[in-house]
Design a protein around this motif. Structure first.
Motif, PDB file in Angstrom:
ATOM      1  N   MET A   1       0.857  -1.175   0.000  1.00 28.04           N
ATOM      2  CA  MET A   1       0.000   0.000   0.000  1.00 28.04           C
ATOM      3  C   MET A   1       0.904   1.239   0.000  1.00 28.04           C
ATOM      4  SD  MET A   1      -3.201   0.917   2.568  1.00 28.04           S
ATOM      5  CE  MET A   1      -3.797  -0.738   2.580  1.00 28.04           C
ATOM      6  N   THR A   2       0.601   2.180  -0.888  1.00 29.74           N
ATOM      7  CA  THR A   2       1.432   3.372  -1.012  1.00 29.74           C
ATOM      8  C   THR A   2       1.126   4.381   0.095  1.00 29.74           C
ATOM      9  OG1 THR A   2      -0.120   4.606  -2.378  1.00 29.74           O
ATOM     10  CG2 THR A   2       1.385   3.091  -3.534  1.00 29.74           C
ATOM     11  N   ASN A   3       2.058   5.309   0.299  1.00 24.89           N
ATOM     12  CA  ASN A   3       1.848   6.362   1.301  1.00 24.89           C
ATOM     13  C   ASN A   3       0.618   7.202   0.974  1.00 24.89           C
ATOM     14  OD1 ASN A   3       4.030   5.621   2.877  1.00 24.89           O
ATOM     15  ND2 ASN A   3       5.439   7.016   1.844  1.00 24.89           N
ATOM     16  N   LEU A   9      -6.860   6.981   2.991  1.00 25.58           N
ATOM     17  CA  LEU A   9      -7.735   6.093   3.756  1.00 25.58           C
ATOM     18  C   LEU A   9      -7.781   6.429   5.239  1.00 25.58           C
ATOM     19  CD1 LEU A   9      -7.036   2.707   1.964  1.00 25.58           C
ATOM     20  CD2 LEU A   9      -8.975   4.274   1.653  1.00 25.58           C
ATOM     21  N   GLU A  10      -6.845   7.234   5.727  1.00 26.12           N
ATOM     22  CA  GLU A  10      -6.891   7.692   7.115  1.00 26.12           C
ATOM     23  C   GLU A  10      -7.899   8.824   7.313  1.00 26.12           C
ATOM     24  OE1 GLU A  10      -2.818   8.624   8.091  1.00 26.12           O
ATOM     25  OE2 GLU A  10      -2.407   6.567   8.721  1.00 26.12           O
ATOM     26  N   LYS A  11      -8.385   9.401   6.214  1.00 30.40           N
ATOM     27  CA  LYS A  11      -9.332  10.515   6.293  1.00 30.40           C
ATOM     28  C   LYS A  11     -10.722  10.012   6.684  1.00 30.40           C
ATOM     29  CE  LYS A  11      -7.053  13.235   2.724  1.00 30.40           C
ATOM     30  NZ  LYS A  11      -7.279  14.404   1.915  1.00 30.40           N
ATOM     31  N   SER A  12     -11.518  10.926   7.180  1.00 32.75           N
ATOM     32  CA  SER A  12     -12.933  10.629   7.422  1.00 32.75           C
ATOM     33  C   SER A  12     -13.600  10.379   6.072  1.00 32.75           C
ATOM     34  CB  SER A  12     -13.610  11.817   8.108  1.00 32.75           C
ATOM     35  OG  SER A  12     -13.655  12.928   7.208  1.00 32.75           O
ATOM     36  N   ASP A  13     -14.770   9.748   6.087  1.00 31.25           N
ATOM     37  CA  ASP A  13     -15.486   9.546   4.825  1.00 31.25           C
ATOM     38  C   ASP A  13     -15.740  10.874   4.124  1.00 31.25           C
ATOM     39  OD1 ASP A  13     -15.547   6.819   5.230  1.00 31.25           O
ATOM     40  OD2 ASP A  13     -17.700   6.721   5.674  1.00 31.25           O
ATOM     41  N   GLY A  20     -10.386  13.723  -2.909  1.00 28.41           N
ATOM     42  CA  GLY A  20      -9.514  12.709  -3.485  1.00 28.41           C
ATOM     43  C   GLY A  20     -10.185  11.428  -3.919  1.00 28.41           C
ATOM     44  N   GLY A  21     -11.382  11.146  -3.433  1.00 28.38           N
ATOM     45  CA  GLY A  21     -12.034   9.890  -3.780  1.00 28.38           C
ATOM     46  C   GLY A  21     -13.440  10.054  -4.318  1.00 28.38           C
ATOM     47  N   VAL A 118     -10.741  -0.560  -0.666  1.00 28.51           N
ATOM     48  CA  VAL A 118     -11.194  -0.074   0.645  1.00 28.51           C
ATOM     49  C   VAL A 118     -12.174   1.094   0.476  1.00 28.51           C
ATOM     50  CG1 VAL A 118     -10.459   0.959   2.835  1.00 28.51           C
ATOM     51  CG2 VAL A 118      -9.109  -0.891   1.803  1.00 28.51           C
ATOM     52  N   ALA A 119     -11.868   2.020  -0.423  1.00 25.20           N
ATOM     53  CA  ALA A 119     -12.742   3.178  -0.629  1.00 25.20           C
ATOM     54  C   ALA A 119     -14.107   2.738  -1.152  1.00 25.20           C
ATOM     55  CB  ALA A 119     -12.092   4.171  -1.583  1.00 25.20           C
TER      56      ALA A 119
END
Length: 145
Positions: A1-3, A9-13, A20-21, A118-119
């Motif tokens: 998994m990249t930085n 993925l550490e962000k809130s939804d 970004g998503g 994951v997203a």
């Protein structure tokens, strides 16, 4: 998994799907609700670059993204995307997926496989929990704060 994947993925939804998503959320929403997808972009930058936002659009001037239903025209005016070189076009899920890139910082929609996996699960859970916030009907848009 990249930085970059870890950082996203550490962000809130809310932050993940607005910073970004949005493309992952829009694809999940389009598949779930059978709504068309819109691609808002700066046309001065060749694709796959210049993409500003990806969202669903079930009816004229009704957009749905993570924040819910609202007026596309109002969103574009508020964010100053209502003049050239910004344009919005209706595209297919397949077209969006062709804009996926695995390396961050090279234009396109970030889609490193772990990130997308994951997203996507988080988007599906948010859509399921969102109820009427993500309804794909053609009545007046409801603005969610």
């Amino acid at each position: 998994m990249t930085n970059h994947t870890i950082d996203l993925l550490e962000k809130s939804d809310g932050d993940l799907f607005t910073k970004g998503g949005c493309h992952v959320f829009a694809v999940c929403l389009a598949k779930t609700l059978a709504c068309p997808i819109r691609l808002l972009r700066n046309t001065h930058v060749p694709l796959p670059g210049g993409i500003v936002h990806v969202y669903c659009m079930p009816a004229d001037d009704v957009m749905i993204d993570f924040d819910g239903r609202r007026s596309e025209c109002s969103y574009r005016q508020k964010n100053r995307y209502d003049f050239p070189p910004y344009e919005a076009e209706t595209v297919s899920v397949g077209f969006i997926e062709k804009l996926y890139v695995h390396d961050f910082g090279h234009g396109g929609l970030y889609a490193e496989p772990c990130f997308v996996e994951v997203a996507r699960k988080r988007a599906e859970a948010a859509i399921s929990a969102g109820g009427s916030k993500y309804e794909c009907s053609v009545s007046e848009p409801t603005v969610y704060p």
